[in-house]
Design a protein around this motif. Structure first.
Motif, mmCIF file in Angstrom:
data_model
loop_
_atom_site.group_PDB
_atom_site.id
_atom_site.type_symbol
_atom_site.label_atom_id
_atom_site.label_comp_id
_atom_site.label_asym_id
_atom_site.label_seq_id
_atom_site.Cartn_x
_atom_site.Cartn_y
_atom_site.Cartn_z
ATOM 1 N N SER A 5 -27.048 -22.025 8.348
ATOM 2 C CA SER A 5 -26.594 -20.678 7.994
ATOM 3 C C SER A 5 -27.672 -19.658 8.354
ATOM 4 N N PRO A 6 -27.310 -18.485 8.866
ATOM 5 C CA PRO A 6 -28.320 -17.477 9.201
ATOM 6 C C PRO A 6 -29.083 -16.956 7.994
ATOM 7 N N ASP A 7 -28.546 -17.145 6.775
ATOM 8 C CA ASP A 7 -29.202 -16.656 5.573
ATOM 9 C C ASP A 7 -29.963 -17.739 4.825
ATOM 10 N N GLY A 8 -29.949 -18.972 5.315
ATOM 11 C CA GLY A 8 -30.746 -20.042 4.758
ATOM 12 C C GLY A 8 -30.345 -20.438 3.346
ATOM 13 N N GLN A 9 -31.257 -21.175 2.683
ATOM 14 C CA GLN A 9 -31.022 -21.683 1.325
ATOM 15 C C GLN A 9 -32.132 -21.222 0.401
ATOM 16 N N LEU A 10 -31.773 -20.592 -0.703
ATOM 17 C CA LEU A 10 -32.740 -20.114 -1.682
ATOM 18 C C LEU A 10 -33.356 -21.277 -2.452
ATOM 19 N N VAL A 11 -34.674 -21.230 -2.631
ATOM 20 C CA VAL A 11 -35.375 -22.209 -3.475
ATOM 21 C C VAL A 11 -36.377 -21.472 -4.359
ATOM 22 N N VAL A 12 -36.678 -22.040 -5.534
ATOM 23 C CA VAL A 12 -37.806 -21.591 -6.329
ATOM 24 C C VAL A 12 -38.987 -22.472 -5.952
ATOM 25 N N VAL A 13 -40.204 -21.916 -6.051
ATOM 26 C CA VAL A 13 -41.413 -22.599 -5.603
ATOM 27 C C VAL A 13 -42.422 -22.604 -6.745
ATOM 28 N N ASP B 267 -46.330 -22.746 -8.546
ATOM 29 C CA ASP B 267 -47.429 -21.816 -8.319
ATOM 30 C C ASP B 267 -48.521 -22.358 -7.403
ATOM 31 N N THR B 268 -48.490 -23.645 -7.093
ATOM 32 C CA THR B 268 -49.431 -24.185 -6.115
ATOM 33 C C THR B 268 -48.815 -24.268 -4.713
ATOM 34 N N LEU B 269 -47.581 -23.836 -4.588
ATOM 35 C CA LEU B 269 -46.849 -23.828 -3.315
ATOM 36 C C LEU B 269 -46.758 -25.232 -2.716
ATOM 37 N N THR B 270 -46.580 -26.226 -3.573
ATOM 38 C CA THR B 270 -46.474 -27.608 -3.118
ATOM 39 C C THR B 270 -45.090 -28.209 -3.341
ATOM 40 N N GLN B 271 -44.316 -27.646 -4.281
ATOM 41 C CA GLN B 271 -42.992 -28.164 -4.615
ATOM 42 C C GLN B 271 -41.981 -27.022 -4.642
ATOM 43 N N CYS B 272 -40.741 -27.349 -4.327
ATOM 44 C CA CYS B 272 -39.678 -26.346 -4.413
ATOM 45 C C CYS B 272 -38.418 -27.005 -4.941
ATOM 46 N N GLN B 273 -37.485 -26.173 -5.368
ATOM 47 C CA GLN B 273 -36.242 -26.653 -5.993
ATOM 48 C C GLN B 273 -35.076 -25.797 -5.504
ATOM 49 N N PRO B 274 -34.110 -26.356 -4.773
ATOM 50 C CA PRO B 274 -32.913 -25.589 -4.428
ATOM 51 C C PRO B 274 -32.141 -25.212 -5.691
ATOM 52 N N VAL B 275 -31.482 -24.052 -5.656
ATOM 53 C CA VAL B 275 -30.770 -23.567 -6.838
ATOM 54 C C VAL B 275 -29.357 -23.095 -6.462
ATOM 55 N N PRO B 276 -28.558 -23.933 -5.801
ATOM 56 C CA PRO B 276 -27.239 -23.478 -5.346
ATOM 57 C C PRO B 276 -26.307 -23.098 -6.485
ATOM 58 N N GLU B 277 -26.524 -23.693 -7.672
ATOM 59 C CA GLU B 277 -25.666 -23.367 -8.804
ATOM 60 C C GLU B 277 -25.954 -21.975 -9.365
ATOM 61 N N ILE B 278 -27.098 -21.398 -9.009
ATOM 62 C CA ILE B 278 -27.445 -20.041 -9.448
ATOM 63 C C ILE B 278 -27.110 -19.032 -8.357
ATOM 64 N N ALA B 279 -27.620 -19.276 -7.148
ATOM 65 C CA ALA B 279 -27.347 -18.393 -6.009
ATOM 66 C C ALA B 279 -27.659 -19.164 -4.734
ATOM 67 N N PRO B 280 -26.778 -19.140 -3.759
ATOM 68 C CA PRO B 280 -27.028 -19.893 -2.522
ATOM 69 C C PRO B 280 -28.106 -19.266 -1.642
ATOM 70 N N THR B 281 -28.243 -17.942 -1.727
ATOM 71 C CA THR B 281 -29.198 -17.223 -0.885
ATOM 72 C C THR B 281 -29.928 -16.185 -1.726
ATOM 73 N N LEU B 282 -31.040 -15.697 -1.201
ATOM 74 C CA LEU B 282 -31.768 -14.654 -1.901
ATOM 75 C C LEU B 282 -30.944 -13.373 -1.990
ATOM 76 N N GLN B 283 -30.205 -13.045 -0.940
ATOM 77 C CA GLN B 283 -29.382 -11.836 -1.002
ATOM 78 C C GLN B 283 -28.335 -11.950 -2.103
ATOM 79 N N ALA B 284 -27.747 -13.114 -2.267
ATOM 80 C CA ALA B 284 -26.770 -13.305 -3.336
ATOM 81 C C ALA B 284 -27.415 -13.114 -4.701
#
Length: 337
Positions: A10-18, A20-37
């Motif tokens: 998708s041109p808008d990608g997939q939103l993840v939370v990251v 604070d050490t920038l080593t792990q991330c978590q997709p959150v499709p149940e909250i919002a599929p993209t940052l714009q959403a």
């Protein structure tokens, strides 16, 4: 919280939370599929994203994965609005002097701003593709992403609309700028796609470094692995982000997901000598400035603009030395002459 966008089909990608050490991330499709959403529905999404962020940080996320900045797009791969200010008047004075142009008196009381292309951005670790003869330059900046900003918003109202903070490499093609501006109609060809940091932060994550609607930390720039600049983004910023947003909203409403840039971070350094990092100064956030200083100090500019294969890295660290936004790492890929 820290948010990023992973590249997908998708041109808008997939939103993840990251974390604070920038080593792990978590997709959150149940909250919002993209940052714009998420930005479009911020009142609902923000507390849910905060909860997901806290769970990830505590090690309780069920679908955590390693975070790879190279797999990221810019947090907003495309945006409804990208408007870049020029809040550091030292930069304005220097680049206009390089073009033998005067600085109008109004520039000191009314922000300078241009509207950039926002239909696509360069990913933080993707190349800058341009001809060397165009005078390829980087401009290291801070930017904010807004929620909805009403038409005619005051600076106080504008400040309430700041959702996220991030870094940007506002690419400039210096040899195309003079002829284009001489037409009297602004930038277009001389301002190609910009690149943004892998991670965007809510202002609360910046602690005391975020005050007066400015980010008070050094912005680190390296070229081919060597320090080029470390100017403090909170110093010599004549117009804060609330003022820049209000300026953009004077005659138009800003939609959620609008990006407002600070312009090239630039610190006055007292005298001219010692302005480079290797001479004990804070250096620069673009090549055009160092070339102007060289012309004054040495009689000619000697630092070349970027060439094929050159690597620009832009980052910012907290007081403990931890990377806040991840690094923008753009290598030049020159088009054939």
């Amino acid at each position: 919280m820290r948010l990023a966008t992973l590249k997908t089909t998708s041109p808008d990608g997939q939103l993840v939370v990251v974390n604070d050490t920038l080593t792990q991330c978590q997709p959150v499709p149940e909250i919002a599929p993209t940052l714009q959403a998420a930005l479009d529905d911020w009142a609902r999404c923000e507390p849910l994203l905060q909860g997901a962020s806290q769970a990830l940080q505590a090690g309780h996320a069920r679908h955590a994965r390693p975070f790879d900045p190279a797999a990221c797009h810019s947090p907003l791969p495309r945006a409804y609005q990208w408007a870049d200010g020029s809040a550091y008047l030292n930069h304005v004075e220097l680049v206009r002097k390089a073009r033998k142009a005067e600085v109008p008196a109004t520039f000191y009381t009314d922000p300078l701003m241009y509207q950039g292309g926002s239909d696509s951005f360069i990913a933080p670790c993707d190349p800058i593709v341009a001809k060397e003869s165009w005078g390829i330059d980087f401009e290291a900046e801070v930017a904010v992403i807004t929620g909805e900003v009403p038409l005619g918003a005051t600076p106080a109202q504008a400040a309430q609309a700041i959702r996220l903070v991030l870094l940007v490499n506002d690419v400039s093609l210096r040899h195309l700028i003079p002829a284009e501006l001489a037409k009297g109609f602004g930038f277009f060809q001389s301002k190609p796609a910009s690149a943004f940091s892998p991670v965007a932060l809510t202002p609360d994550e910046l602690g005391a470094a975020w005050r007066d609607h400015k980010l008070h930390l050094p912005l680190r720039v390296q070229v081919n692995g060597k320090p080029f600049g470390q100017p403090n983004a909170g110093v010599d910023m004549s117009f804060d982000f609330a003022q820049l947003i209000a300026h953009a909203a004077k005659t138009r409403r800003l939609a959620p997901g609008s990006i407002i840039g600070s312009g090239t971070v630039s610190n006055k350094q007292g005298g001219l000598w010692g302005s480079k990092v290797e001479h004990g100064g804070v250096g620069y956030a673009c090549i055009a400035e160092v070339r102007m200083y060289e012309s004054i100090e040495q009689g000619e500019a000697v630092t070349p603009f970027l060439r094929d294969g050159d690597l620009v890295e832009i980052s910012m660290h907290d007081d403990q030395g931890r990377s806040l936004f991840g690094s923008i790492r753009n290598r030049v890929q020159a088009l054939p002459e």
